[in-house]
Design an enzyme around this catalytic site. Structure first.
Site, PDB file in Angstrom:
ATOM      1  N   LEU A 145       2.390  -4.071   4.105  1.00 20.98           N
ATOM      2  CA  LEU A 145       3.057  -4.489   2.864  1.00 20.98           C
ATOM      3  C   LEU A 145       2.592  -3.676   1.674  1.00 20.98           C
ATOM      4  O   LEU A 145       3.346  -3.450   0.732  1.00 20.98           O
ATOM      5  CB  LEU A 145       2.782  -5.975   2.602  1.00 20.98           C
ATOM      6  CG  LEU A 145       3.423  -6.980   3.571  1.00 20.98           C
ATOM      7  CD1 LEU A 145       2.959  -8.383   3.242  1.00 20.98           C
ATOM      8  CD2 LEU A 145       4.943  -6.907   3.508  1.00 20.98           C
ATOM      9  N   GLY A 146       1.340  -3.231   1.726  1.00 17.57           N
ATOM     10  CA  GLY A 146       0.836  -2.451   0.598  1.00 17.57           C
ATOM     11  C   GLY A 146      -0.621  -2.071   0.802  1.00 17.57           C
ATOM     12  O   GLY A 146      -1.322  -2.614   1.652  1.00 17.57           O
ATOM     13  N   GLY A 205      -4.277  -1.410  -1.291  1.00 19.50           N
ATOM     14  CA  GLY A 205      -4.982  -1.733  -2.519  1.00 19.50           C
ATOM     15  C   GLY A 205      -6.368  -1.128  -2.526  1.00 19.50           C
ATOM     16  O   GLY A 205      -6.808  -0.512  -1.549  1.00 19.50           O
ATOM     17  N   GLY A 206      -7.051  -1.316  -3.638  1.00 19.80           N
ATOM     18  CA  GLY A 206      -8.388  -0.766  -3.742  1.00 19.80           C
ATOM     19  C   GLY A 206      -9.380  -1.450  -2.825  1.00 19.80           C
ATOM     20  O   GLY A 206     -10.448  -0.917  -2.547  1.00 19.80           O
ATOM     21  N   GLY A 219      -8.373  -2.893   0.290  1.00 20.64           N
ATOM     22  CA  GLY A 219      -7.953  -2.916   1.681  1.00 20.64           C
ATOM     23  C   GLY A 219      -6.453  -2.745   1.837  1.00 20.64           C
ATOM     24  O   GLY A 219      -5.746  -2.362   0.910  1.00 20.64           O
ATOM     25  N   VAL A 226      -2.806  -4.621   3.214  1.00 25.53           N
ATOM     26  CA  VAL A 226      -2.178  -5.921   3.427  1.00 25.53           C
ATOM     27  C   VAL A 226      -1.041  -5.753   4.434  1.00 25.53           C
ATOM     28  O   VAL A 226      -0.175  -4.884   4.275  1.00 25.53           O
ATOM     29  CB  VAL A 226      -1.648  -6.513   2.107  1.00 25.53           C
ATOM     30  CG1 VAL A 226      -1.019  -7.874   2.349  1.00 25.53           C
ATOM     31  CG2 VAL A 226      -2.774  -6.637   1.090  1.00 25.53           C
ATOM     32  N   LYS A 272      -4.823  -9.622   4.855  1.00 23.24           N
ATOM     33  CA  LYS A 272      -5.537  -8.552   4.159  1.00 23.24           C
ATOM     34  C   LYS A 272      -6.700  -8.074   5.016  1.00 23.24           C
ATOM     35  O   LYS A 272      -7.635  -8.828   5.292  1.00 23.24           O
ATOM     36  CB  LYS A 272      -6.037  -9.025   2.803  1.00 23.24           C
ATOM     37  CG  LYS A 272      -6.709  -7.906   2.016  1.00 23.24           C
ATOM     38  CD  LYS A 272      -7.028  -8.348   0.610  1.00 23.24           C
ATOM     39  CE  LYS A 272      -7.643  -7.202  -0.181  1.00 23.24           C
ATOM     40  NZ  LYS A 272      -7.973  -7.570  -1.543  1.00 23.24           N
ATOM     41  N   ASP A 297      -9.679  -8.374 -11.304  1.00 29.18           N
ATOM     42  CA  ASP A 297      -8.771  -7.230 -11.120  1.00 29.18           C
ATOM     43  C   ASP A 297      -7.346  -7.642 -11.487  1.00 29.18           C
ATOM     44  O   ASP A 297      -6.412  -7.480 -10.711  1.00 29.18           O
ATOM     45  CB  ASP A 297      -8.828  -6.733  -9.678  1.00 29.18           C
ATOM     46  CG  ASP A 297      -8.171  -5.357  -9.511  1.00 29.18           C
ATOM     47  OD1 ASP A 297      -8.004  -4.650 -10.518  1.00 29.18           O
ATOM     48  OD2 ASP A 297      -7.827  -5.000  -8.367  1.00 29.18           O
TER      49      ASP A 297
END
Length: 598
Positions: A279-280, A282-283, A285, A287, A301, A399
């Site tokens: 799905l995406g 990030g900083g 990990g 997802v 995640k 964050d």
């Protein structure tokens, strides 16, 4: 050239020039025309023209035939007769097969079951049907399969013959074995010969210990894997978390919905963490989208390495985060502790992030875009205010950014990604942490002191609010250096009274000047260099809710008198001219700080 002598000297044998002569046609000759010439009498010996005959003719013939068939006087004929000739030809518009295959349009080998052969006589090529096929290779379907089973003289088979494309199979009848292509080659099978018994015994003696060792190795590896999982489970605070869940379930009628998942469950849910389930990134990990056994869609995640912390502290944080029950906070459903870095399972939010809605292809460009922006801002602020004020103990996000605010199918905001979250420490000495977050949203005070506070989230939310109002990114590296930071551009514009030029045109057109000044004032307060001077998230949420009601109220669409506006906004009239004094707002040009007043 070839010269023929008088026939009276004819002798048996080959055509060597007496009454018969021959000329070989060289290779690569494209054109040949025979020409007969009489030798003048006055210029040569009489032997060349005495006893001559008027029966003279020339013909093309295979040289081998002429050498074997000619006998003296046998060609002195006046009737029609036939002789063999050789047609030596090739497709000569290109040099060889390699060159011919480059041009599919002119390639002569049209059949799919044909192949090219280089010409042995000069340049060019010819086409042949592939092995097991016959016909005309120069036609599209010219090569046909040969039924070898019907040509018993050429293809011998004393068993069961089966034609196959381009070939055939010949097998011994059932119950026999051997070579079916030889007569009497098939013999009855011996089901278990002595040789086979010996081979079987030797094989069992050699391979049985090997297989036993292999299965023993697999068993040891499985036990080692189980011990490793148990070790990670204990190191990550699994025992403490299980105890907390049991105590919670024992003191409340509900289960809380929090579950400890196994590694196999999450691998099955994500199809072994397939790339198409991402799905995406990030900083903290990656997802993944997952589907549990009960068909519940979740977001999983898979974190990167985390900070070293006491096991009970991590488990305690997970349990407390799981108890957050707010409509604008993404629900933590469970975790997996059997891996080195725990994996977290959240509820799935279907409509992407606020970042993509502001800057992506979807865009908040409808007629209700400003209403949606204000509502999303209010919902996000209420979620953060809930974590700061109502959660026990308070929770700091760490964050806050548009990429961490998700939107469902109704565009309801849900704050997510607690990868940098911290439980608010009660001990002042424990407030210092490793700086985490996203450039463009980081609180400068947090960056300098390494102390994460609730006012750090307020600063980051001020940047989010600024993105919603300007539809610009927090950091923009393609433009001039002075325009790369949205906060810097805004503060400099406020300083000279040109901040409204940065706002999105729809925001300027639809918001009344009073509301614009009030929300500008709120953003400036949130972005104050001093954390103590910033409002709380609860104050931010209340102010935004007031502005949202004011914008949606009919009075905001008409020319209301000042008293009505003040009543609806619940605020004092503000002077739009901001005045700056030292030590509050950072001036990046002069390397000094200023405070503001209204």
């Amino acid at each position: 050239m070839s010269v023929c002598g008088p026939s009276k000297f004819t002798l048996p044998g080959s055509c060597t020039g007496v009454a018969c002569c021959q000329s070989g046609i060289p290779a690569a000759v494209d054109y040949f025309e025979p020409y007969l010439l009489d030798i003048p009498k006055e210029q040569t010996d009489p032997i060349f023209y005495s006893n001559s005959t008027t029966c003279r003719y020339v013909f093309l013939v295979e040289a081998e035939w002429l050498n074997t068939k000619y006998t003296g006087g046998s060609l002195n004929r006046t009737d029609d007769f036939a002789v063999p000739v050789v047609l030596d030809w090739a497709v000569r518009n290109v040099r060889n097969c390699k060159a011919a295959k480059r041009n599919a349009t002119d390639y002569a080998c049209r059949s799919m079951l044909s192949h090219c052969v280089n010409s042995k006589n000069s340049t060019g090529y010819r086409c042949n049907c592939s092995k097991g096929y016959e016909g005309n290779p120069y036609l599209d379907d010219g090569c046909k399969d040969i039924n070898e089973c019907e040509r018993k003289g050429k293809h011998t088979c004393h068993g069961a013959c089966t034609n196959t494309p381009g070939s055939y199979t010949c097998q011994c009848p059932p119950g026999t074995s051997g070579d079916a292509t030889r007569k009497d080659g098939c013999r009855p099978k011996d089901s278990f010969t002595l040789a086979l018994k010996v081979v079987t015994g030797v094989s069992l003696g050699v391979f049985l210990p090997f297989f036993m060792s292999f299965w023993l190795y697999l068993g040891l590896q499985k036990r080692k894997l189980i011990r490793t999982k148990q070790k990670f489970f204990e190191v990550n605070g699994g025992l403490f978390l299980q105890q907390q869940i049991r105590n919670y379930n024992g003191t409340s009628k509900g289960t809380g919905g929090f579950k400890i998942f196994s590694k196999e469950e999450l691998e099955k849910a994500t199809n072994e963490f397939a790339a198409d389930q991402v799905l995406g990134h990030g900083g903290h990990g990656i997802v993944y989208k997952g589907v549990l056994e009960d068909k519940t869609i979740v977001a999983i995640k898979k974190s990167k390495m985390m900070e070293e912390a006491p096991t009970t502290e991590f488990a305690r944080e997970m349990f407390i985060l799981s108890q957050i029950n707010h409509k604008n906070v993404v629900k933590l459903l469970g975790c997996c502790l059997e891996v080195e870095v725990p994996m977290l399972v959240y509820e799935f939010v279907s409509n992407g992030t606020l970042y993509h809605y502001i800057h992506g292809s979807k865009g908040l460009d409808s007629d209700a875009a400003l209403d949606a922006c204000l509502r999303i801002a209010v919902e996000s602020a209420e979620a953060l205010a809930y974590m700061h004020s109502s959660a026990s103990p308070p929770i700091l996000h760490g964050d806050v950014k548009t990429a961490n605010i998700l939107l469902d199918h109704k565009l309801t905001a849900k704050v997510s990604d607690f990868g940098a979250s911290k439980l608010a420490p009660t001990d002042e000495a424990k407030m210092a942490t490793l700086v985490q977050g996203t450039c463009g949203y980081l609180d400068p005070e947090y960056l300098m002191t390494c102390r994460l506070t609730d006012k750090s989230d307020v600063y980051s939310f001020g940047v989010v609010l600024l993105e919603l109002l300007t539809r610009k990114k927090a950091l923009y590296f393609d433009g001039p250096e002075e325009d790369r930071s949205l906060v810097l551009c805004f503060m400099m514009a406020v300083k000279v009274g040109q901040h409204q030029d940065l706002l999105d045109s729809q925001v300027r057109d639809e918001m009344r000047i009073e509301a614009l000044e009030e929300i500008t004032h709120l953003v400036v307060r949130c972005l104050n260099m001093s954390g103590e001077e910033r409002p709380t998230m609860k104050e931010v949420a209340e102010t935004l809710e007031m502005l949202r009601r004011y914008h949606s109220h009919p009075w905001a669409q008409a020319d209301a008198n000042p008293e009505e506006e003040q009543s609806l906004l619940a605020m004092e009239p503000r002077n739009a001219n901001y005045k700056f004094t030292q030590d509050c707002v950072l001036d990046f040009e002069a390397s000094s700080t200023y405070s503001y007043s209204l």
